[in-house]
Structures are given as structure tokens and as C-alpha cells.
Design a protein around this motif. Structure first.
Motif, PDB file in Angstrom:
ATOM      1  N   LYS A  79       0.795  -1.217   0.000  1.00 40.38           N
ATOM      2  CA  LYS A  79       0.000   0.000   0.000  1.00 40.38           C
ATOM      3  C   LYS A  79       0.831   1.272   0.000  1.00 40.38           C
ATOM      4  O   LYS A  79       0.284   2.355  -0.060  1.00 40.38           O
ATOM      5  CB  LYS A  79      -0.935   0.027   1.221  1.00 40.38           C
ATOM      6  N   HIS A  80       2.149   1.148   0.115  1.00 43.94           N
ATOM      7  CA  HIS A  80       2.950   2.356   0.029  1.00 43.94           C
ATOM      8  C   HIS A  80       3.610   2.400  -1.344  1.00 43.94           C
ATOM      9  O   HIS A  80       4.428   1.544  -1.672  1.00 43.94           O
ATOM     10  CB  HIS A  80       4.001   2.403   1.134  1.00 43.94           C
ATOM     11  N   PRO A  81       3.267   3.381  -2.174  1.00 42.18           N
ATOM     12  CA  PRO A  81       3.720   3.372  -3.564  1.00 42.18           C
ATOM     13  C   PRO A  81       5.236   3.295  -3.721  1.00 42.18           C
ATOM     14  O   PRO A  81       5.726   2.578  -4.582  1.00 42.18           O
ATOM     15  CB  PRO A  81       3.196   4.690  -4.122  1.00 42.18           C
ATOM     16  N   TYR A  82       5.981   4.008  -2.877  1.00 44.18           N
ATOM     17  CA  TYR A  82       7.444   4.026  -3.035  1.00 44.18           C
ATOM     18  C   TYR A  82       8.028   2.645  -2.752  1.00 44.18           C
ATOM     19  O   TYR A  82       8.872   2.133  -3.484  1.00 44.18           O
ATOM     20  CB  TYR A  82       8.072   5.080  -2.122  1.00 44.18           C
ATOM     21  N   ARG A  84       6.393  -0.073  -2.866  1.00 46.43           N
ATOM     22  CA  ARG A  84       5.838  -0.954  -3.889  1.00 46.43           C
ATOM     23  C   ARG A  84       6.711  -0.916  -5.146  1.00 46.43           C
ATOM     24  O   ARG A  84       7.065  -1.959  -5.704  1.00 46.43           O
ATOM     25  CB  ARG A  84       4.434  -0.436  -4.204  1.00 46.43           C
TER      26      ARG A  84
END
Lengths: 182, 440
Positions: A79-82, A84
Motif C-alpha cells: 500500500k505504500h507506492p514508493y 511498492r
């Protein structure tokens, strides 16, 4: 419990022996390839490498975007784009390296490149163009495999950076901050 | 909005559970809770009072998406000294030549007792000492049409104050009719014989029920009592702490909660002519179709607590800020809510709102887990009996978030970025608690 562990170890050992026998047999039976054959395989491998590098960049960008949507049902980690993007880049790099650089080792992946390209073409003399015409000129591409790995790392990194830039652009239009109108 | 008046320690404990069920969305209708006690108010109720006050989004009683409950606390002050001094204003002497009229109503032992240690299950004392306090208290003015009172008829505070409070409320109703409904606890715990004689509790019970019968104050009522063959001891120390107390669905408190919910309904029949025999039996309450389903309540509680734990531990609001597909990933409901509060922050504090989601997350953690000596809402609820698996998509489809943003009063959000974040966090928390679906 102990039996299971023993069985697993036996299986791994058997696989290792099979691989070793296959390797020795291959070494013993293979005839030394000519320079022309090596050049042909080198050209083919270089083409595959370029394609793979581009594929890595595109895969990181693509999966970097959709991983959140695909994995959100299961993992908070995704859920954390970075984070991810980092995980996607790492996974794509690892897979690319295994398939492309490790591929000729087994000879299973590339039908138009003989296994002996990896084993016997290291000292072949021909007018190798080098990667991007700059790196490893006159040298067989597979012989500089550490450079190939570094280029894959760079490719995954570039893919990650592109994803980040695009994500920031999307966020500025549809993100939480954009939705909060002051 | 109905009133629920919790009197004494028993009334407070029933409210402690009732408020939890409201927060979990199992009790639907908001209410005004009035807690009256000569003893300290439970920390859980005090915390919830502050929490509810912080929810104000528009006019008083209006939060984002609807109304919220209010809690008024009436701590009846017991002046220091012995009972004689409190009642007469002078010292008690052994001089028999100048007696005071109170000596005709109270025994010498009772008059010598120190008020700092409670009322020793003597209802006459509480009703005498707190009479003026109750009759003139502003929280009891302008009652609605339906008022519920909950307390025990065996103890000092409940026994002494139920009738005066009901009477005061009835007198304060200036126009229209009023229905006062009551949940009354008879003997439900085993008395500690070192502190209070059981005979006194039972005589209190007889006295109070008889006086209530004579006063004819109640429209309807439920009598709750413990299992006479095996009365459990009451752990007042645990109760006074009110921290993570477990739910015992077989305990008389739980029956009291169910009775309270039942009596808020519209289909309650008025009592008949014989007071003691015509109370609403607890079996009728439990069989009611609207009655609280214990298993459903426990499952919903565990799911909700786990959702909140995930929301705090995984810093959901900070992740939302970084997410490009925020509506798709976290759902439109939560996204709209957070962005709405961020909009308010941008408007009120334009130079200080860039990190609003981080501040919001921090305030959410403070409300839920507390900080330092300050307790968080987590401590109001019991430790969950199970840990249902929560996936991120639960925030998208497992919670019903409010969409109605009418009635905003921007003055409520003045006071700096931390105030805005604190208020916003409490509203998000409120709806995360109430909106979580049991199976979602």
C-alpha cells in the motif's frame, strides 16, 4: 519430520549430481565453435539483451502502477507506492537477470543460441560491436556478465524513476492533495 | 434525543457498556447521557465525554454525517468531614444537652462516618446531601419526552438518588408529557461483609422499591437481579479503573444494557397497577427482535478493533497521501473525508497544512492509543477475543463512511493545525468505529 528433511536433502543432492553430470557430458561432447558461430550467437544474445533491458524498464513501470491495485486486497506492504515500486523493481531485476544472463548457462531459454556460446566463445576473436557500441567492444557480450547485471540494475532503476515521476504527475491531478481544495 | 441517566456506580457501569455498543454502531440512536454520582466518574466515561465534545462539526450535537451523543457529568460533591458536620454545618460533640434534629433520622454511627470514604450504602444520606445539587442542576433542565434512568436500588447513591432525580426531571418538564423509564438493579452482587452488611442492602431494596411504587414516577421499568443461588463478588477496583474490562454477557450489567436498549424503543407498554409484580421481565427484553445479539456484538467489536489497530499501526492516512490511485485503492468514502478535512486545514492554515495527513495520522494514534498518562479510546474496549484478518480493501468496502457534509461550522475548526487535525481524527475514528461492517 526428520524423514521429510532427509528426503528433501536427498532430492537436492540428486538434482545437483544430475546437473553436474549433464555439465560434464556437455563439456566432453561439445565441439569447439568457430568464430563465425560465436559472432552469430553474440549478435543474437545482444539483441535479446537490448530487448530485455527495455522489457525491464517497461515491466517496472507497468507493474509499479498496477501492483497496488492487484495486491491491495492482501498486503498492507503493497500500500505504500514508493516501497511498492522498489519491490517491483527488485523483483523484475531478479527475474530478468535469472532468465537472460542465467539463460545461456542452461541453454534452455534461447533456441537460436547454443550452450557452447557460454562455455567456449569467451576467447573468440571477432569484431564484436559492444553494448550500445561503447561497452565491451570486441569482447563477447556474455563474458562481461557483471556489466550486464549492472545495466539491468540501471534499467530497473530507470523504470522506477519513470514510475515515480508519472505517479507524482497523477497525484498532482487525482491524488489526495489535489482533491483537498484550499 | 433521549436522555439516559446513570446513577451511582451501577448506573455508570451500565453506561460504560452502553456507550461502547453505541460506538460500535450496535446502538443506533444518539442520546444524551447524564452521569450522577457522589463517587468519581469512570475514566472511560470522562474520556468519551471529551471525545464526543471534540466531534462537533456544526451546531452543538451535530457532527459530520449526523448527530452524536453528549455526556453530562454531575459529580455530587461530598463536603469533607463526618456526616453530622455535612448535614448540620457544625461539629458533633458528646454534649447531650444540645441535640440536633438530624439525630432523630440518622444513627450516631452513621453521623460519625467520614464522607470521604463513600456513603456506606445509606440512601438516606445521598438523597439528603445532594438534594439541592440535583434539583438545581442545569443538566437536568428541559428534559425530552423520554428519559431513562439506570441505577441500583440497593446502594447508597443509586438508592438515594433515583427517586429525587426522577422527580426533578419530571418537575423540570415545563410542557408536554414525559415518560420516565427505568432499569433498576436489585441485589446482583455478593456484598463484602467486611464493608457492608447484606441485610442493609436488602432493606435498602425494600425501602426504595416501596417508595418508588408510592411515587408512581415511572412509565415502565425493568428489574435486574443476579442469580440468587450464586451471587458474584463485585470488583470495584477494576470497575473504577474502567480499563479494557471484558464483556461478560451473562453478567447482570449486560442484562441492564439490553433492558436500557429495549426501553428506548417505542413499543414498551406502561406498567400495570402492581409495581413490583408488573415490571418488564428480562426474558421479554432478551426475546425482543431488536435485542442485542451477543455473538454479533462480539464479532463486530473484534472486527472493528482490529480495523482501528490496522489503521493506526499501518499509518493508513500517510499512505493515502502518497497514493496516486487513492480513490481506487482506499475507496471514495475515506478519501473524500480526509480530503475534506485537508481542505478545511488549507483554508484555515494555508501556510501550515502541507503535512496535514501526517498530523492527522498522529492525532488518530493519540486518540486511539493515548499518550503518556492520557488514555486512548482503545482502553475503553476490552481486548479482542479474536483477531480477524484485515486486508487493505476492508477500508474501501468494509466501512460505511458518511457522505453528508452539510452543516459545517468553520468556527469549530479554528485554533491551529493541531486542533483541526485532532477534531478531524476524532470524526474519522468515530465513523471507523460505527461504520465497520461485521462481516465486511
Amino acid at each position: 519430520m526428520k524423514n521429510n528433511v532427509f528426503q528433501k536433502r536427498s532430492l537436492i543432492f540428486a538434482l545437483f549430481l544430475t546437473f553436474l553430470a549433464f555439465y560434464l557430458f556437455n563439456q566432453a561432447t561439445a565441439s569447439t565453435p568457430t568464430n563465425i558461430q560465436c559472432q552469430k550467437w553474440d549478435d543474437a544474445f545482444l539483441t535479446i539483451f537490448y530487448g530485455s533491458l527495455l522489457g525491464i524498464i517497461l515491466a517496472v513501470v507497468g507493474f509499479g502502477f498496477v501492483a497496488g491495485l492487484l495486491a491491495d486486497r492482501s498486503w498492507f506492504l503493497a500500500k505504500h507506492p514508493y516501497l511498492r515500486i522498489f519491490l517491483v523493481a527488485l523483483a523484475v531485476f531478479a527475474l530478468g537477470t535469472l532468465v537472460v544472463i542465467g539463460g545461456p548457462l542452461t541453454g534452455l531459454w534461447f533456441l537460436n543460441i547454443d550452450r557452447s556460446y557460454f562455455y567456449d566463445c569467451g576467447n573468440a576473436k571477432f569484431d564484436a560491436p559492444g553494448i550500445f557500441g561503447v561497452i565491451g567492444k570486441g569482447v563477447v557480450v556474455i563474458s562481461i556478465w557483471p556489466v550486464l547485471i549492472l545495466l539491468f540494475v540501471a534499467g530497473a532503476g530507470i523504470g522506477g524513476v519513470i514510475t515515480l515521476i508519472v505517479i507524482e504527475i497523477i497525484k498532482s491531478v487525482w491524488g489526495l492533495k489535489a482533491q483537498a481544495k484550499g | 434525543m433521549n436522555w439516559i441517566v446513570g446513577i451511582g456506580g451501577t448506573g455508570q457501569m451500565v453506561l460504560h457498556y452502553y456507550l461502547q455498543l453505541y460506538l460500535l454502531g450496535i446502538i443506533k440512536e444518539p442520546f444524551k447521557a447524564i452521569v450522577i454520582d457522589t463517587d468519581d466518574i469512570l475514566p472511560s466515561i470522562k474520556l468519551l465525554q471529551v471525545f464526543f465534545e471534540n466531534l462537533q462539526y456544526g451546531a452543538k450535537g451535530v457532527t459530520l454525517g449526523g448527530s452524536y451523543p453528549q455526556i453530562d457529568l454531575i459529580k455530587v460533591p461530598l463536603p469533607e468531614g463526618n456526616v453530622f458536620r455535612v448535614l448540620t454545618g457544625r461539629e458533633m460533640t458528646s454534649d447531650k444537652t444540645s441535640p440536633h434534629p438530624v439525630q432523630a433520622f440518622f444513627s450516631e454511627n452513621a453521623l460519625r462516618q467520614d464522607t470521604g470514604k463513600g456513603l456506606y450504602a445509606m440512601p438516606a444520606l445521598s438523597s439528603t446531601i445532594s438534594r439541592d445539587e440535583i434539583f438545581n442542576h442545569p443538566s437536568l433542565k428541559y428534559p425530552p419526552d423520554k428519559v431513562l434512568i439506570c441505577g441500583s436500588v440497593i446502594g447508597g447513591t443509586g438508592g438515594g438518588l433515583i427517586a429525587p432525580v426522577a422527580n426533578a426531571i419530571k418537575k423540570n418538564k415545563e410542557s408536554g408529557t414525559i415518560q420516565i423509564r427505568a432499569v433498576l438493579f436489585k441485589e446482583y452482587f455478593k456484598a463484602d461483609e467486611h464493608l457492608i452488611n447484606r441485610g442493609r442492602l436488602l432493606s435498602n431494596q425494600e425501602l426504595i422499591l416501596r417508595s418508588l411504587e408510592d411515587s408512581d414516577l415511572f412509565h415502565s421499568y425493568c428489574l435486574i437481579e443476579g442469580n440468587r443461588e450464586y451471587l458474584e463478588e463485585r470488583n470495584t477496583q477494576v470497575e473504577k479503573k474502567a480499563q479494557n474490562i471484558s464483556w461478560q454477557t451473562s453478567h447482570p450489567y449486560w442484562d441492564g444494557v439490553k433492558a436500557l436498549k429495549y426501553l428506548t424503543g417505542d413499543n414498551v407498554k406502561p406498567k400495570g397497577s402492581k409495581f413490583d409484580e408488573e415490571s418488564i421481565p428480562i426474558n421479554v427484553v432478551k426475546k425482543d427482535t431488536d435485542s442485542i445479539n451477543d455473538n454479533y456484538a462480539i464479532n463486530k467489536r473484534d472486527k472493528t478493533l482490529q480495523m482501528l489497530k490496522c489503521m493506526v499501526d499501518n499509518e493508513v492516512l500517510i499512505r493515502m497521501k502518497a497514493e496516486p490511485f487513492v480513490n481506487r485503492v482506499w475507496g471514495k468514502g475515506l478519501t473524500t473525508m480526509v480530503s475534506h478535512f485537508w481542505s478545511i486545514a488549507k483554508e484555515q492554515e494555508p501556510n501550515n497544512s502541507a503535512n496535514f495527513p501526517e498530523k492527522l495520522q498522529d492525532q488518530l494514534r493519540r486518540w486511539w492509543k493515548g499518550e503518556g498518562d492520557k488514555r486512548g479510546l482503545e482502553s475503553v474496549f476490552p481486548h479482542p477475543a479474536s483477531s480477524p484478518r484485515i486486508s487493505p480493501s476492508d477500508f474501501r468496502i468494509g466501512i460505511t463512511w458518511p457522505s453528508d457534509k452539510k452543516n459545517l461550522d468553520k468556527n469549530q475548526f479554528k485554533g491551529g493545525i493541531d486542533t483541526i487535525a485532532s477534531k478531524s481524527a476524532s470524526i474519522i475514528l468515530y465513523w471507523a468505529l460505527r461504520g465497520t461492517k461485521e462481516g465486511g
